[in-house]
Design a protein around this motif. Structure first.
Motif, PDB file in Angstrom:
ATOM      1  N   ILE A  99      36.552  37.064  24.477  1.00 20.62           N
ATOM      2  CA  ILE A  99      35.940  38.332  24.854  1.00 20.62           C
ATOM      3  C   ILE A  99      34.432  38.196  24.707  1.00 20.62           C
ATOM      4  O   ILE A  99      33.949  37.806  23.651  1.00 20.62           O
ATOM      5  CB  ILE A  99      36.434  39.468  23.921  1.00 20.62           C
ATOM      6  CG1 ILE A  99      37.950  39.606  23.991  1.00 20.62           C
ATOM      7  CG2 ILE A  99      35.731  40.782  24.245  1.00 20.62           C
ATOM      8  CD1 ILE A  99      38.484  40.319  25.186  1.00 20.62           C
ATOM      9  N   ARG A 125      36.958  46.010  29.859  1.00 21.61           N
ATOM     10  CA  ARG A 125      38.231  45.826  30.573  1.00 21.61           C
ATOM     11  C   ARG A 125      38.878  47.151  30.966  1.00 21.61           C
ATOM     12  O   ARG A 125      39.770  47.180  31.813  1.00 21.61           O
ATOM     13  CB  ARG A 125      39.203  44.986  29.737  1.00 21.61           C
ATOM     14  CG  ARG A 125      38.826  43.498  29.725  1.00 21.61           C
ATOM     15  CD  ARG A 125      39.879  42.669  29.050  1.00 21.61           C
ATOM     16  NE  ARG A 125      40.032  43.064  27.643  1.00 21.61           N
ATOM     17  CZ  ARG A 125      40.885  42.499  26.798  1.00 21.61           C
ATOM     18  NH1 ARG A 125      41.664  41.514  27.200  1.00 21.61           N
ATOM     19  NH2 ARG A 125      40.957  42.905  25.537  1.00 21.61           N
ATOM     20  N   VAL A 185      43.449  40.473  35.704  1.00 16.92           N
ATOM     21  CA  VAL A 185      42.675  40.458  34.463  1.00 16.92           C
ATOM     22  C   VAL A 185      41.737  39.259  34.500  1.00 16.92           C
ATOM     23  O   VAL A 185      41.979  38.322  35.268  1.00 16.92           O
ATOM     24  CB  VAL A 185      43.603  40.371  33.226  1.00 16.92           C
ATOM     25  CG1 VAL A 185      44.368  41.673  33.028  1.00 16.92           C
ATOM     26  CG2 VAL A 185      44.568  39.196  33.331  1.00 16.92           C
ATOM     27  N   LEU A 207      42.157  32.235  31.410  1.00 16.77           N
ATOM     28  CA  LEU A 207      41.250  32.642  30.336  1.00 16.77           C
ATOM     29  C   LEU A 207      42.069  33.169  29.169  1.00 16.77           C
ATOM     30  O   LEU A 207      42.943  34.018  29.350  1.00 16.77           O
ATOM     31  CB  LEU A 207      40.299  33.730  30.846  1.00 16.77           C
ATOM     32  CG  LEU A 207      39.201  34.164  29.877  1.00 16.77           C
ATOM     33  CD1 LEU A 207      38.125  33.096  29.763  1.00 16.77           C
ATOM     34  CD2 LEU A 207      38.575  35.477  30.326  1.00 16.77           C
ATOM     35  N   ASP A 208      41.792  32.674  27.970  1.00 19.13           N
ATOM     36  CA  ASP A 208      42.516  33.176  26.808  1.00 19.13           C
ATOM     37  C   ASP A 208      42.144  34.633  26.584  1.00 19.13           C
ATOM     38  O   ASP A 208      40.986  35.010  26.700  1.00 19.13           O
ATOM     39  CB  ASP A 208      42.170  32.343  25.580  1.00 19.13           C
ATOM     40  CG  ASP A 208      43.056  32.716  24.412  1.00 19.13           C
ATOM     41  OD1 ASP A 208      44.126  32.096  24.290  1.00 19.13           O
ATOM     42  OD2 ASP A 208      42.694  33.626  23.648  1.00 19.13           O
ATOM     43  N   ARG A 209      43.134  35.429  26.244  1.00 22.84           N
ATOM     44  CA  ARG A 209      42.865  36.868  26.089  1.00 22.84           C
ATOM     45  C   ARG A 209      41.895  37.147  24.941  1.00 22.84           C
ATOM     46  O   ARG A 209      41.323  38.217  24.844  1.00 22.84           O
ATOM     47  CB  ARG A 209      44.163  37.642  25.861  1.00 22.84           C
ATOM     48  CG  ARG A 209      44.840  37.253  24.568  1.00 22.84           C
ATOM     49  CD  ARG A 209      46.077  38.058  24.275  1.00 22.84           C
ATOM     50  NE  ARG A 209      46.791  37.392  23.181  1.00 22.84           N
ATOM     51  CZ  ARG A 209      48.013  37.658  22.819  1.00 22.84           C
ATOM     52  NH1 ARG A 209      48.695  38.562  23.451  1.00 22.84           N
ATOM     53  NH2 ARG A 209      48.573  37.023  21.815  1.00 22.84           N
ATOM     54  N   LYS A 210      41.757  36.179  24.046  1.00 16.59           N
ATOM     55  CA  LYS A 210      40.851  36.409  22.917  1.00 16.59           C
ATOM     56  C   LYS A 210      39.407  36.027  23.257  1.00 16.59           C
ATOM     57  O   LYS A 210      38.500  36.295  22.469  1.00 16.59           O
ATOM     58  CB  LYS A 210      41.335  35.628  21.688  1.00 16.59           C
ATOM     59  CG  LYS A 210      42.765  36.015  21.302  1.00 16.59           C
ATOM     60  CD  LYS A 210      42.950  36.174  19.796  1.00 16.59           C
ATOM     61  CE  LYS A 210      44.206  36.950  19.438  1.00 16.59           C
ATOM     62  NZ  LYS A 210      45.467  36.246  19.692  1.00 16.59           N
ATOM     63  N   SER A 250      49.152  31.500  35.533  1.00 18.04           N
ATOM     64  CA  SER A 250      48.769  32.776  36.149  1.00 18.04           C
ATOM     65  C   SER A 250      47.391  33.206  35.670  1.00 18.04           C
ATOM     66  O   SER A 250      46.631  33.831  36.383  1.00 18.04           O
ATOM     67  CB  SER A 250      49.778  33.867  35.789  1.00 18.04           C
ATOM     68  OG  SER A 250      51.006  33.620  36.415  1.00 18.04           O
ATOM     69  N   CYS A 251      47.099  32.885  34.397  1.00 18.88           N
ATOM     70  CA  CYS A 251      45.828  33.311  33.828  1.00 18.88           C
ATOM     71  C   CYS A 251      45.257  32.170  32.997  1.00 18.88           C
ATOM     72  O   CYS A 251      45.940  31.663  32.098  1.00 18.88           O
ATOM     73  CB  CYS A 251      46.049  34.561  32.967  1.00 18.88           C
ATOM     74  SG  CYS A 251      44.532  35.236  32.303  1.00 18.88           S
ATOM     75  N   VAL A 272      45.936  36.713  36.818  1.00 18.29           N
ATOM     76  CA  VAL A 272      46.800  37.877  37.021  1.00 18.29           C
ATOM     77  C   VAL A 272      47.799  37.945  35.872  1.00 18.29           C
ATOM     78  O   VAL A 272      48.057  36.942  35.209  1.00 18.29           O
ATOM     79  CB  VAL A 272      47.556  37.771  38.375  1.00 18.29           C
ATOM     80  CG1 VAL A 272      46.607  37.954  39.540  1.00 18.29           C
ATOM     81  CG2 VAL A 272      48.299  36.438  38.493  1.00 18.29           C
ATOM     82  N   THR A 273      48.356  39.122  35.635  1.00 22.36           N
ATOM     83  CA  THR A 273      49.296  39.262  34.515  1.00 22.36           C
ATOM     84  C   THR A 273      50.713  38.859  34.888  1.00 22.36           C
ATOM     85  O   THR A 273      51.540  38.608  34.023  1.00 22.36           O
ATOM     86  CB  THR A 273      49.358  40.717  33.994  1.00 22.36           C
ATOM     87  OG1 THR A 273      49.869  41.557  35.030  1.00 22.36           O
ATOM     88  CG2 THR A 273      47.989  41.217  33.549  1.00 22.36           C
ATOM     89  N   CYS A 274      51.000  38.784  36.183  1.00 22.87           N
ATOM     90  CA  CYS A 274      52.388  38.509  36.566  1.00 22.87           C
ATOM     91  C   CYS A 274      52.696  37.025  36.478  1.00 22.87           C
ATOM     92  O   CYS A 274      51.807  36.185  36.491  1.00 22.87           O
ATOM     93  CB  CYS A 274      52.652  39.018  37.978  1.00 22.87           C
ATOM     94  SG  CYS A 274      51.660  38.220  39.245  1.00 22.87           S
TER      95      CYS A 274
END
Lengths: 197, 297, 433
Positions: free
Chosen positions: C352, C51, C162, C347-350, C344-345, C166-168
């Motif tokens: 990976i 990332r 991401v 996919l879970d940030r975890k 907005s997003c 998106v992060t927004c």
């Protein structure tokens, strides 16, 4: 002696007396008049210091947590390995359980057993942060130095403190065949082996 | 009688031109530049060609440097860029290092850490050139630097005012703050509420998502980007791009030791931080568990 | 037969390049294009968290950084898909990404028109006006990048895309503000760039109607037309597009035939004497960029121009400026259709993945941009970036000369040749990443 200093001393003696009575006789069985009688003071005057039994109970847990936290802080400040620090923290804890059993007993038999008394004012770790902060510092530094394995805080904390608490509980129940200090070596090694990197 | 304006030269070394384009976003660009004579600029017209610059004949009062510095191996028109920079640095009364590359070495330093650095600093260390140029040096780190940070410095120079700087020559009025200052997520930081995922306006990015705002110097949340926003306002972590050690590793992940952030907010002792954290985390505030606003109601 | 070599330093092309011209009998026979300094972004990325490419790769280029961000995020998403993790972006996330990318293209094209083309053609034709073109360039580019920053936080160098979105998390307050900035840009395009309403401009589909175009674009077309420049700058007449966008679908166009492409046939090779690498598709050179997109998409006005002038300087210039109009109209639509209730997003940030290989393709201002990321044990093992300028500026091979070189060959003077060179919207830093 100034009035403020006198009052502070009096306050501390109330806490210590109440701590002993609560730990020995239980929270519900101990009344404010019992504590006042033991201190040879009037009930009314005691209420000048603590407006309720619950508030007194909360102040006691803060007091014991600070006292234990101070001792662990000394360990944190020394320049020794994480393994040695574990040994010292276990020693501090067990020594306190032996010499001032009411401190640990209070935590186990009053604080953990009467949560309703602490729900308003001692939420979460508010009243035990003096102690937990020092454990956090110990973990943080030991992971940062590469000595302990990085993991979730509570999985490490539970292993460490649950173990020690359990041993003190067994001691209180008088089921341990040996003096609690007998276990310091093995338990420190077990904790280190479980947490090491 | 014609009043001569200070002559401004914008010189590029190992760069992406990000600072050039960042500065072109300035809403008052031309009134600011009107205080100067642009002798040469990478995108705007100047009174001299780049060949003149290479020949060393261009007058220069204010030198803006963009890009990382290398002593050997980067030639323009057959001339080492390092010698060009030194020629004009000697002439100039003011040297502005625009961006983290020119200031500390930045991203491009990582290609060849031994030989690539900033002009007067290599990460936080002073380079051999520092002593010679320290009296005229202003650092504007940032990847890129904010256009208004540059205009502040230029206008202070044009108005003959002394710029207060810190030990790394950064103007204190710009870098006295942290990026955390003015972040719209501050309430969540105060109450230790982590953002639940990317793409949410609720929650703080410091605990899991790698945000370096609390320990990064810069006024990104005070002087907004493009007069509009900032990384943290749109849910992107601050990557610490103004710092000497930028870029660090794993930029979207907070480094933690047993769940405890490895780096503390600027100047805050860990014990103080953890005491406060333990207390605030013990309270469940309903408002912070809810969405700020909902449309389907 | 006297052969003469002349070295020329070209500036203001997002850096500099040195062109070595070989003249034969008064005409340019060959050109060597040399770029300065290899910065090694691909090597810098090795060993980093995958990332981190979302932060590092935008720093390839200050003017098309956003395209690099999107190529980088697509490379990760494609890698996840290849490894069996389905990634479904919401239309909100897709549209926001498309919007911000379109803003960057508009920014780029307008700077090219006002900071490069108009000043350079006036210098070349010795008819310097007193116009402050830079002010026009920065007015529109800073207006449209402000709209971009509402979603992406900043321009240049945002990392707001991401894996999974998106992060927004914009509000209608943001959308309205962005809409108003797009409207402001449209007004500028109408009143200053073309002298026509956007609809009137977009209705033009034949070069016979060019006289209706006013403004600065009209002025540029007039300068090209009245100075015998409409036929110069022709190259191989072969075009390729790898990315999908409103401007074009992927495909390649040879003469008038459009067919499919597969990015696995793209091949990158080192070139002697320059730090820039060359790229081919099945060993053939192709032009990328707005003209390629116009040819592959069969945009009526581009096809009409091509029919008459082939891939000349005029067609190339027109195709790029024309994209501003297409993109402005598109950005308006994108904003109008945004549904803020969507995630907005996704996919879970975890989530990976530690091992994957993916390719991300984006239509950047100068053409197709390709990122390839190969990740092992959670770290980037290899990262490959193929930029549009590598296609257009390669030296060529034994069989044929490079795209831009071919366009310059035959010219009788260096000033004309360097102007032709600039119509490719050359980016020095992208070529030497």
């Amino acid at each position: 002696m100034k009035i403020a200093e006198k009052k502070a001393l009096k306050r501390e003696s109330i806490i210590q007396t109440a701590l002993q009575l609560f730990s020995r006789n239980g929270f519900h069985k101990t009344t404010i008049p019992d504590i006042a009688a033991k201190l040879q003071m009037s009930v009314g005057n005691l209420y000048n210091y603590f407006s309720s039994k619950d508030i007194l109970a909360q102040e006691i847990i803060k007091y014991t947590s600070e006292a234990l936290g101070k001792k662990i802080r000394v360990v944190n400040m020394t320049d020794v390995s994480a393994q040695e620090k574990i040994y010292q923290i276990v020693s501090v804890y067990f020594t306190m359980a032996k010499e001032k059993p009411e401190m640990i007993e209070y935590f186990l038999r009053v604080y953990l057993s009467n949560r309703e008394v602490f729900s308003d004012g001692c939420e979460g770790i508010v009243c035990v942060s003096g102690f937990i902060t020092e454990i956090m510092i110990f973990f943080d530094e030991s992971v940062s130095s590469g000595e302990l394995r990085n993991q979730d805080f509570f999985s490490a904390f539970g292993l460490f403190m649950g173990y020690l608490g359990g041993m003190v509980f067994l001691k209180g129940e008088e089921v341990l065949p040996h003096d609690i200090e007998y276990y310091i070596d093995d338990i420190s090694r077990n904790i280190y082996n479980a947490l090491k990197a | 009688m014609m009043v001569t304006k200070p002559r401004l030269l914008w010189l590029q070394s190992i760069t992406c031109n990000g600072n050039t384009h960042s500065f072109l976003n300035h809403p008052d660009l031309f009134s600011i530049l009107d205080h100067f004579e642009i002798v040469h600029h990478p995108a705007l017209e100047g009174s001299y060609t780049f060949n003149d610059v290479i020949e060393g004949i261009v007058p220069c009062d204010v030198l803006i440097l963009e890009g990382s510095f290398t002593q050997k191996g980067f030639l323009k028109g057959g001339v080492e860029v390092s010698s060009l920079i030194e020629t004009y640095a000697n002439k100039a009364q003011h040297i502005i290092s625009a961006g983290t590359c020119a200031t500390f070495g930045g991203i491009f330093k990582q290609k060849d850490p031994e030989n690539i650095s900033g002009f007067c600093f290599d990460l936080e260390e002073q380079t051999s050139r520092y002593e010679m140029y320290r009296s005229k040096l202003i650092s504007l780190p940032g990847c890129p630097m904010h256009p208004k940070w540059m205009s502040y410095v230029l206008l202070m120079i044009a108005n003959k005012k002394k710029i207060a700087i810190d030990n790394l020559h950064r103007p204190v009025e710009l870098y006295g703050y942290t990026v955390h200052t003015g972040c719209t997520r501050n309430e969540y930081f105060e109450w230790k509420i982590d953002v639940k995922n990317f793409g949410l306006k609720e929650g703080c990015l410091f605990y899991e998502n790698g945000c370096q705002g609390p320990y990064t110097r810069g006024s990104c949340n005070k002087i907004l980007w493009n007069d509009t926003s900032s990384k943290t306002r749109v849910g992107t972590p601050c990557f610490g791009c103004t710092e000497p050690n930028y870029p660090q590793e794993s930029l979207f992940r907070t480094k933690t030791n047993m769940g405890i952030p490895a780096k503390m907010p600027l100047g805050v002792p860990k014990r103080a931080y953890l005491t406060l954290t333990g207390v605030t985390k013990s309270f469940k505030i309903k408002r912070f568990t809810e969405r700020l606003m909902e449309y389907d109601k | 037969m006297k052969s003469l070599k002349i070295k020329q330093l070209i500036e203001k092309i997002e850096g500099e390049a040195e062109l070595d011209f070989t003249f034969n009998e008064g005409k340019i026979e060959d050109v060597r294009i040399n770029f300065g300094f290899y910065r090694g972004i691909e090597e810098i990325l090795q060993g980093k968290d995958p990332r981190d490419a979302l932060v590092i790769t935008p720093r390839v280029c200050g003017i098309c950084n956003h395209a690099h961000l999107l190529a980088a995020v697509r490379a990760i998403e494609n890698g996840y898909e290849n490894a069996g993790v389905k990634i479904e972006l919401t239309s909100k996330a897709k549209d926001i990404r498309e919007f911000t990318l379109a803003c960057e293209l508009i920014q780029n094209h307008i700077k090219w028109l006002y900071l490069t083309l108009l000043p350079q053609i006036e210098t070349y034709l010795d008819c310097k006006s007193e116009e402050n073109y830079a002010m026009k360039a920065t007015y529109l580019s800073s207006t449209i990048t402000k709209a971009l920053a509402i979603f992406a936080g900043q321009w240049p160098h945002s990392s707001y895309a991401v894996p999974g979105g998106v992060t927004c998390d914009p509000t209608y307050l943001d959308v309205m503000q962005a809409q108003s900035l797009v409207d402001e840009s449209v007004t500028f395009f109408e009143q200053v760039v073309t002298g026509l309403s956007l609809d009137e401009y977009l209705a033009i589909d034949m070069c016979a109607d060019f006289h209706r175009i006013g403004g600065d674009f009209g002025k540029l077309l007039h300068l090209i037309g009245s100075n015998g420049m409409t036929e110069i700058g022709k190259s191989h007449d072969r075009f390729i597009v790898f990315g999908e966008s409103i401007l074009s679908k992927p495909g390649k166009s040879i003469v008038t035939t459009v067919s499919r492409v597969d990015s696995t046939f793209v091949h990158e090779t080192a070139q002697m004497g320059t730090v820039a690498k060359a790229v081919t598709y099945k060993n053939k050179l192709y032009e990328v960029g707005p003209l390629a997109r116009g040819m592959v998409a069969k945009t009526p006005i581009v096809k009409n121009l091509h029919k008459r002038y082939k891939d000349s300087l005029l067609t190339r210039v027109f195709a790029r400026i024309h994209e501003i109009a297409t993109l402005l109209a598109h950005t308006k639509r994108l904003l109008q259709n945004l549904d803020l209730n969507e995630l907005s997003c996704t996919l879970d940030r975890k989530s990976i993945l530690n091992d994957f290989e993916g390719t991300g393709i984006v239509e950047a201002a100068r053409g197709s941009l390709i990122h390839k990321s190969s990740v092992k044990n959670g770290l980037i093992e290899q990262y490959e970036i193929i930029t549009p300028t590598q296609w257009n500026l390669s030296h060529g091979n034994k069989e044929e000369q490079g795209i831009a070189i071919k366009a310059m060959v035959g010219s009788q003077n260096i000033e004309e040749a360097t102007f032709i060179f600039r119509t490719f919207d050359v980016c020095s830093v992208c070529t030497t990443q």
